[in-house]
Every structure is written in structure tokens, then in C-alpha cells.
Design an enzyme around this catalytic site. Structure first.
Site, PDB file in Angstrom:
ATOM      1  CG  ASP A 151     -12.581  -6.660   6.533  1.00 59.61           C
ATOM      2  OD1 ASP A 151     -12.104  -6.133   7.717  1.00 59.61           O
ATOM      3  OD2 ASP A 151     -12.871  -5.986   5.607  1.00 59.61           O
TER       4      ASP A 151
ATOM      5  CE  LYS B  12       0.616 -16.908  -2.279  1.00 63.73           C
ATOM      6  NZ  LYS B  12       0.006 -18.290  -2.698  1.00 63.73           N
TER       7      LYS B  12
ATOM      8  CG  ASP C  86      -7.136  -4.450   3.848  1.00 65.10           C
ATOM      9  OD1 ASP C  86      -8.219  -4.437   4.635  1.00 65.10           O
ATOM     10  OD2 ASP C  86      -6.854  -3.687   3.022  1.00 65.10           O
TER      11      ASP C  86
ATOM     12  CG  ASP D  29      -2.610 -19.792  -0.699  1.00 67.28           C
ATOM     13  OD1 ASP D  29      -1.611 -19.724   0.099  1.00 67.28           O
ATOM     14  OD2 ASP D  29      -2.255 -20.527  -1.695  1.00 67.28           O
TER      15      ASP D  29
ATOM     16  CE1 TYR E 210      -3.373  -2.634  -0.102  1.00 68.57           C
ATOM     17  CE2 TYR E 210      -3.812  -2.356   2.280  1.00 68.57           C
ATOM     18  CZ  TYR E 210      -4.168  -3.007   0.842  1.00 68.57           C
ATOM     19  OH  TYR E 210      -5.257  -3.779   0.998  1.00 68.57           O
TER      20      TYR E 210
END
Ligand code: NAD
Length: 367
Positions: free
Chosen positions: A253, A192, A249, A225, A141
Site C-alpha cells: 500500500d 524482521k 500488506d 522497518d 493472518y
């Protein structure tokens, strides 16, 4: 010594839910459980209406000086068409940036009385208590280079850069390990590493830190994942999850929704040690300003109240007082008292102040 709390109630339901927190702070101060001096300021659309900016410099200075900041919510349709530079959310971003709040703590806690509200089966979520630690100021970001350019062949290209340094990884991992010490002593570090060099560095540095300084903590590495899948398959395997800005992020959630209710979710954002063991910190509910119910006295104040409980716990080490407040929330839910967002058949519907009344009564009973 008295601690300084800055309250920024914000817009929409922010001031409504904050009124209930202020009642609890007054009650705790009167009981001698805390010694807080509270000041208040404007943020978001309400600050724009008065100052022409979503966070005035004086308010920013007060936040830097406070021992902790408690924020309600910002935004609403009234300010949707403002220029990007003065949108309500910019006030929040300025606070996060200037206070250097690099660690975002999002608990996903399922209260027994609300376990049926989850979209997952009861036995999968009952008793769930996870803490997600998300890196908040680095990664893709913020990484450079970034932008949208037009290539020589006329095609457009969008570019963002995922980048982490050792110090950024170490400081967020420290937060996770320190939290794990006070909880289940288990950390899952999520990246990852199979396809990203930044993920490989993340994995190596977290492991190095664990081996050097946190031998008592069980550390597992997990691909992001797989973590997403495991969160809905068997979430109770997790205690503390530490991850980067982007994966955090999404995963926070996802974990939040295991609990089934936006009106119940608190969060904390913590900064670097600025000396004497003090860290800048801001606490806020996960929900927004809920313009659809603002001004109607219907909002659930519990997310904001639980954010205050996180403040007691993480900024001031007042574990007993925080436990008392968390237990009082349990009591109220066990009594079947509900705001509209968490209403269930056979329960008693109350408004924002009714929930505050019930909570104060439960605190009295426990004091
Ligand atoms: P929202 O979280 O405000 O509301 C989503 C839904 O959940 C609404 O139906 C709302 O009524 C309900 N809800 C939320 N909190 C509740 C509570 N405490 N009690 C009962 N019901 C509750 O999200 P949104 O509608 O997408 O956004 C509304 C505004 O809030 C927008 O301007 C958005 O930019 C802003 N926002 C601010 C923050 C923040 O301040 N941190 C976070 C998210 C959204």
C-alpha cells in the site's frame, strides 16, 4: 488453442470498468492477437442478490477450470449490514483460498505523465518501476493458535501466530526470483530477522534458494522497518521486493501511493503450478467498488485494463501484446487524456467509455 477467461465484474464500478476491458479483449481477438473465450459470472453483492451467497458453487467451479480469472471489485453500502459469512468480500476470499493463490504481485509503476500526482518529489518517483511480491495465504493472518481469551487474572488476551514453513517460503521466493529474471535481476527479501524467528528462517531459506538456483540474481536482505523508510527515501533502489503477508500488506500500500493514483493500480494473485506449467491466477484492480461514483460513467478503467495486461504477461506469456497495451496506456496519458481521479490542469477530461475509446484508438495506431 483458445484460452478460457472468466470475468467476474462484481459490484459498483466493477461492471463499468470491465466493459472497457471487454472491448479491448474483443479488439485483440478480432485482430488475431489473442484467442480468448470469455465467460462471465457473478461475485460479491450482485451474486448475493441472485444466489443468496457472494460466490455460487458453479462460479467457483468455473474459476477452477478457467485459464485465468479477471475480477472487477466487490462491495457497497447495500450489503454492509449482511452477516459476515455472506458479505461480498467473502466471495473474493473464497476464490483466493480455493484457487490457492499464494503470491500477490503488486507493481508500483509511475507513468511519466502522472509523476506529478505523487506525494513525493518528482525526481524521487519519475521512472519508478517496482514489483512487490507478497505471500498471501500464510503468516500471522492465518497462523494458529489465534483468538481472544480471558486469562486467570481476568485480563483479556488477543493472540495471533506468525508462522512460516520452508516450503511456503521457497515457493514465494521462487516467484520473486523468476520475476526478477525478466526485470532488473535484483531482489530485496524483507522480514524482521533481528527480532523474529520466522523472519530468521525466511532469510536463511531465501538465501539458500538464491545460492542453489538463482546465482545471477542479486539478493539483498532488508528489515521491514528499514524497507518502509527506504520506499519513501529512495524507492528507485528496488526492483523486486519479496515479503510475508503482514509486511507485504503494509509495504504494497505504501509503494502504491508513490504512484499517486488508486485508479491506475493493477494486481495479480498467482497459485501453485498445477501441471504443464499452468498456474491458477486471478487479476484485479487494487481499488474497490467506489460506490461514491458508481453508475456515473466516471470511473477510471485503466487499473482494470492494466490488470488484464498482467494476465497477458504472466498467465499467457504474451509479452509483446502486453507491451503493446501498456504502451497504448502511455500514449493516451501522454496525449493528456484523463478521467477525473487523475485530472490535471490543461488535460482533457473524459469518462470511463471515453478513456476506453482513446485506448482503442491508441491500440489501432500501434497495431
Ligand atoms: P474504493 O477503492 O472503492 O474507493 C476509494 C476512493 O477512490 C473513492 O473516492 C473512489 O471514488 C475512488 N476510486 C476508486 N477507484 C477508482 C477508479 N477506478 N476511478 C476513479 N476513482 C476511483 O475504496 P472504499 O471507498 O474504501 O471502498 C468501497 C467499497 O469497496 C467497500 O464496500 C469496500 O469493502 C470495497 N472494496 C473492495 C475491494 C475489492 O473488491 N478488491 C477493495 C477495496 C475495497
Amino acid at each position: 488453442m483458445s484460452k478460457k477467461i472468466l470475468i467476474l465484474a462484481g459490484d459498483g464500478i466493477g461492471p463499468e470498468v470491465m466493459t472497457e476491458v471487454k472491448r479491448i479483449i474483443s479488439w485483440m481477438n478480432a485482430r488475431g492477437l489473442t484467442d480468448f473465450t470469455v465467460s462471465e459470472g457473478l461475485v460479491g453483492g450482485s451474486a448475493y442478490d441472485v444466489h443468496g451467497v457472494p460466490l455460487a458453487d458453479e462460479t467457483m467451479a468455473e474459476a477452477m477450470d478457467a485459464d485465468a480469472v479477471l475480477l472487477g471489485a466487490v462491495g457497497g453500502p447495500k450489503w454492509d449490514s449482511l452477516d459476515f459469512s455472506v458479505k461480498p468480500e467473502r466471495g473474493l476470499l473464497r476464490l483466493r483460498k480455493e484457487m490457492e493463490l499464494f503470491a500477490n504481485l503488486r507493481p508500483a509503476l509511475v507513468f511519466d505523465a502522472l509523476a506529478e500526482a505523487s506525494s513525493l518529489k518528482l525526481d524521487i518517483v519519475k521512472g519508478l518501476d517496482i514489483m512487490i511480491v507478497r505471500e498471501l495465504t500464510g503468516g500471522v493472518y492465518f497462523g494458529q493458535p489465534r483468538g481472544i481469551t480471558t486469562l486467570e487474572n481476568g485480563e483479556r488476551q488477543g493472540l495471533n501466530t506468525q508462522v512460516y514453513t520452508t516450503s511456503e517460503i521457497v515457493r514465494i521466493a521462487e516467484v520473486a526470483f523468476d520475476l526478477a529474471y525478466k526485470r532488473g535481476k535484483k531482489v530485496h527479501s524483507v522480514e524482521k530477522a533481528n527480532v523474529m524467528e520466522s523472519g530468521l528462517l525466511w532469510r536463511e531459506e531465501v538465501q539458500k534458494l538464491r545460492d542453489a538456483r538463482y546465482g545471477d540474481i542479486a539478493l539483498e536482505h532488508m528489515y521491514a522497518d528499514n524497507c518502509a523508510m527506504q520506499l519513501v527515501r529512495n524507492p528507485k533502489q528496488f526492483d523486486v521486493i519479496v515479503t510475508d503477508n503482514l509486511f507485504g500488506d503494509l509495504l504494497s500500500d505504501c509503494a502504491a501511493m508513490l504512484t499517486g493514483s488508486l485508479g491506475m493500480l493493477p494486481s495479480a494473485s498467482i497459485g501453485a503450478d498445477i501441471g504443464g506449467g499452468k498456474r491458477r491466477a486471478m487479476y484485479e484492480p487494487v481499488h474497490g467498488s467506489a460506490p461514491d461514483i458508481a453508475g456515473q460513467g466516471k470511473a477510471n478503467p485503466l487499473a482494470c485494463i492494466l490488470s488484464y495486461s498482467m494476465m497477458l504477461r504472466y498467465s499467457f506469456g504474451m509479452l509483446d501484446v502486453a507491451d503493446m497495451l501498456d504502451n497504448a496506456v502511455q500514449d493516451v496519458l501522454n496525449q493528456g487524456i484523463r478521467t477525473g481521479d487523475i485530472m490535471q490542469a490543461g488535460a482533457t477530461l473524459v469518462g470511463t467509455s471515453g478513456m476506453g475509446d482513446a485506448l482503442l484508438k491508441a491500440l489501432e495506431a500501434r497495431a
